[in-house]
Write an enzyme that holds these catalytic residues in place. Structure first.
Site, PDB file in Angstrom:
ATOM      1  CD  GLU A 112      -7.079  -5.207   4.202  1.00  0.00           C
ATOM      2  OE1 GLU A 112      -6.391  -5.775   5.052  1.00  0.00           O
ATOM      3  OE2 GLU A 112      -6.841  -5.297   2.984  1.00  0.00           O
ATOM      4  CG  ASP A 169      -5.360  -0.110   6.849  1.00  0.00           C
ATOM      5  OD1 ASP A 169      -4.274  -0.424   7.370  1.00  0.00           O
ATOM      6  OD2 ASP A 169      -6.046  -0.898   6.173  1.00  0.00           O
ATOM      7  CG  ASP A 229      -1.586  -1.187   1.585  1.00  0.00           C
ATOM      8  OD1 ASP A 229      -1.479  -2.148   0.827  1.00  0.00           O
ATOM      9  OD2 ASP A 229      -2.262  -1.223   2.628  1.00  0.00           O
ATOM     10  CB  SER A 271      -1.773   1.034   5.544  1.00  0.00           C
ATOM     11  OG  SER A 271      -1.120   0.294   4.553  1.00  0.00           O
TER      12      SER A 271
HETATM   13  C1  FRU Z   1      -3.894  -3.707   2.655  1.00  0.00           C
HETATM   14  C2  FRU Z   1      -3.310  -4.076   4.011  1.00  0.00           C
HETATM   15  C3  FRU Z   1      -3.705  -3.081   5.090  1.00  0.00           C
HETATM   16  C4  FRU Z   1      -2.592  -3.216   6.071  1.00  0.00           C
HETATM   17  C5  FRU Z   1      -1.397  -3.439   5.186  1.00  0.00           C
HETATM   18  C6  FRU Z   1      -0.327  -4.296   5.763  1.00  0.00           C
HETATM   19  O1  FRU Z   1      -3.173  -4.238   1.580  1.00  0.00           O
HETATM   20  O2  FRU Z   1      -3.690  -5.387   4.374  1.00  0.00           O
HETATM   21  O3  FRU Z   1      -4.975  -3.272   5.629  1.00  0.00           O
HETATM   22  O4  FRU Z   1      -2.446  -2.093   6.869  1.00  0.00           O
HETATM   23  O5  FRU Z   1      -1.887  -4.022   4.002  1.00  0.00           O
HETATM   24  O6  FRU Z   1       0.777  -4.347   4.915  1.00  0.00           O
END
Ligand code: FRU
Length: 482
Positions: free
Chosen positions: A231, A171, A43, A103
């Protein structure tokens, strides 16, 4: 003695330096896209323009090409196209983020940067990691230069979430509005409504007066279950509309919708309608997830996505893995609203590259970025082929339907897709214009000035890079010279 942070960042830099030559000689490296210097990227995080410079952070696993996290990578740019890699800024070096610096986002105020992210902990043991065994904390650091970070502060912990939530809460996207600060978090709510467990993806919005002390303001819950987890939520205003962007996991694939394993899309919020009702996917290609937006100093709302989707290793493979790295971010896209659709077009900085038009409807290309512009007036279809007859991506545009397929002229799978097959996109009315951007191993398609976008990775050897457009005489091919 080195701190844990210094030790971990030295490890990352050692991996970057050790594999530098290998990565640089990889035929799939791009010119204008954010990629991991080595290893894995997912991300985009902390997007902002700070002291005039664009900052992109990203989920980064320099020590493992198949992910696993551990760092926030960092790069900067003055034009959103030429990126300079900096050292990683965050790593899991404290008890609250021992299993991952997940994230998050950036808030800029009074010349200072505030970064918010999720500290993830997975306790060792026999847990399901949904209800038990996982601790999600929302963390804050501040910075005066975008590179050196302050000590970490925990701003929200498990005790601060509603009781009916699972431990999947993450997130944080933070913004300021009417003198207050808001944080939206993606969440998974426990749900036994039908007697069987069927969790509900949702979002939580917290409010704060001082950026540090937060309290729950409201929950965004769908009327009907729309995935078990949301997410990377984002909530912003665009031309008077309130846009909620989120990534639901667990939607069942439909014929021409939800074709990827996990989705990402948005809904223009209205008083009466629950967010899942107006949900529209951001991008109909194979490789798009976890986008984040920010407002730049010119007031533009810019979106950058991860040109990848989690957990797809079984379905398709990125051939760059053999060269020690995988994944990239999309080209930054400017957003605007038209006829109730959030349209996305590459940032206008792209026009400032030095473009040279090719003659005719076909050409070969190397490592330079290529742009194909096709106008569909008066024609029945357009066929855009990228690659050779044996190994190619075909983009077929006909009426309101766009099909991207990794099928060669014999109808057999093309190795350059790494196992990808086909994706369909639709427009509200017949297609008028098509813009295709190719930056080595990524193809991004923008239809009808951004009404529809489709993103896919493509892995062609240098000897196989040719383009041919058929069926549409009003077509121009450009190369960016540099
Ligand atoms: C989305 C995710 C987020 C998380 C991150 C971890 O791709 O799963 O929800 O914060 O990647 O790398």
């Amino acid at each position: 003695m080195k701190s844990e942070k210094e030790r971990r960042i030295a490890q990352a830099k050692e991996a970057e330096n050790r594999q530098k030559d290998r990565i640089l000689s990889c035929p799939f490296r791009m010119k204008y896209h954010v990629m991991p210097p080595v290893g894995w990227l997912n991300d985009p995080n902390g997007l902002c323009q700070f002291q005039g410079v664009y900052q992109v952070y990203f989920q980064y696993s320099p020590l493992n090409v198949n992910g696993g996290g551990g760092f926030w990578g960092h790069c900067t740019s003055r034009d959103l196209l030429h990126w300079e890699y900096q050292d990683p800024v965050l790593t899991n070096d404290c008890p609250e983020d021992q299993s991952g610096v997940y994230s998050g986002s950036a808030l800029i105020e009074d010349g200072r940067m505030y970064l918010y992210y999720t500290g993830n902990v997975k306790l060792p043991g026999n847990y399901n990691y949904i209800d038990k065994g996982r601790i999600s904390s929302q963390m804050m650091v501040t910075s005066e230069d975008g590179q050196q970070m302050s000590e970490k502060t925990v701003v929200l912990g498990m005790k601060d979430y509603p009781d009916d939530m699972t431990a999947h809460i993450r997130d944080p996207k933070v913004w300021k509005e009417h003198g207050k600060y808001y944080m939206i978090l993606g969440a998974r709510k426990r749900n036994f409504d039908t007697g069987i467990r069927r969790d509900t993806g949702c979002a939580l919005v917290y409010v704060s007066k001082n950026k540090k002390d937060w309290k729950l303001d409201y929950e965004i819950l769908p009327d009907e279950n729309f995935g078990y987890m949301w997410e990377c939520p984002d909530l912003f205003d665009l031309e008077g509309k309130r846009v909620l962007s989120f990534c639901p996991q667990g939607l069942r694939a439909e014929n021409e919708r939800f074709q990827n394993l996990y989705q990402s899309g948005y809904s223009i919020l209205t008083e009466k309608m629950s967010p899942e009702k107006g949900f529209r996917e951001w991008d109909m290609g194979f490789d798009f997830y976890a986008p984040q937006t920010f407002e730049d100093e010119k007031g533009r709302r810019i979106l950058i996505g991860w040109a990848g989707v989690p957990d797809t290793m079984e379905v398709h493979r990125n051939l760059s893995v053999d060269h020690g790295w995988q994944h990239c971010l999309t080209i930054p896209r400017e957003l605007r609203v038209e006829h109730g659709v959030v349209c996305q077009m590459p940032v206008r900085e792209l026009d400032l590259l030095s473009w040279k038009q090719e003659e005719g409807n076909a050409c070969c290309f190397g490592r330079e970025m290529v742009k194909i512009e096709a106008k569909m007036q008066g024609v029945h279809f357009a066929d855009i082929r990228i690659g050779t007859g044996q190994n190619e991506l075909t983009i077929h545009v006909e009426e309101d339907r766009i099909r991207m397929a990794f099928l060669n002229e014999e109808g057999k799978p093309s190795p350059c897709g790494g196992g990808r097959k086909s994706r369909i996109g639709r427009t509200a009315s017949p297609v008028k214009t098509v813009l295709v951007l190719i930056d080595n191993s990524i193809v991004e398609l923008f239809v009808n000035d951004g009404e529809l976008a489709m993103t896919s990775r493509i892995y062609l050897e240098e000897s196989e890079r040719s383009i041919a457009v058929k069926g549409c005489p009003d077509c121009r091919i450009w190369k960016a010279e540099e």
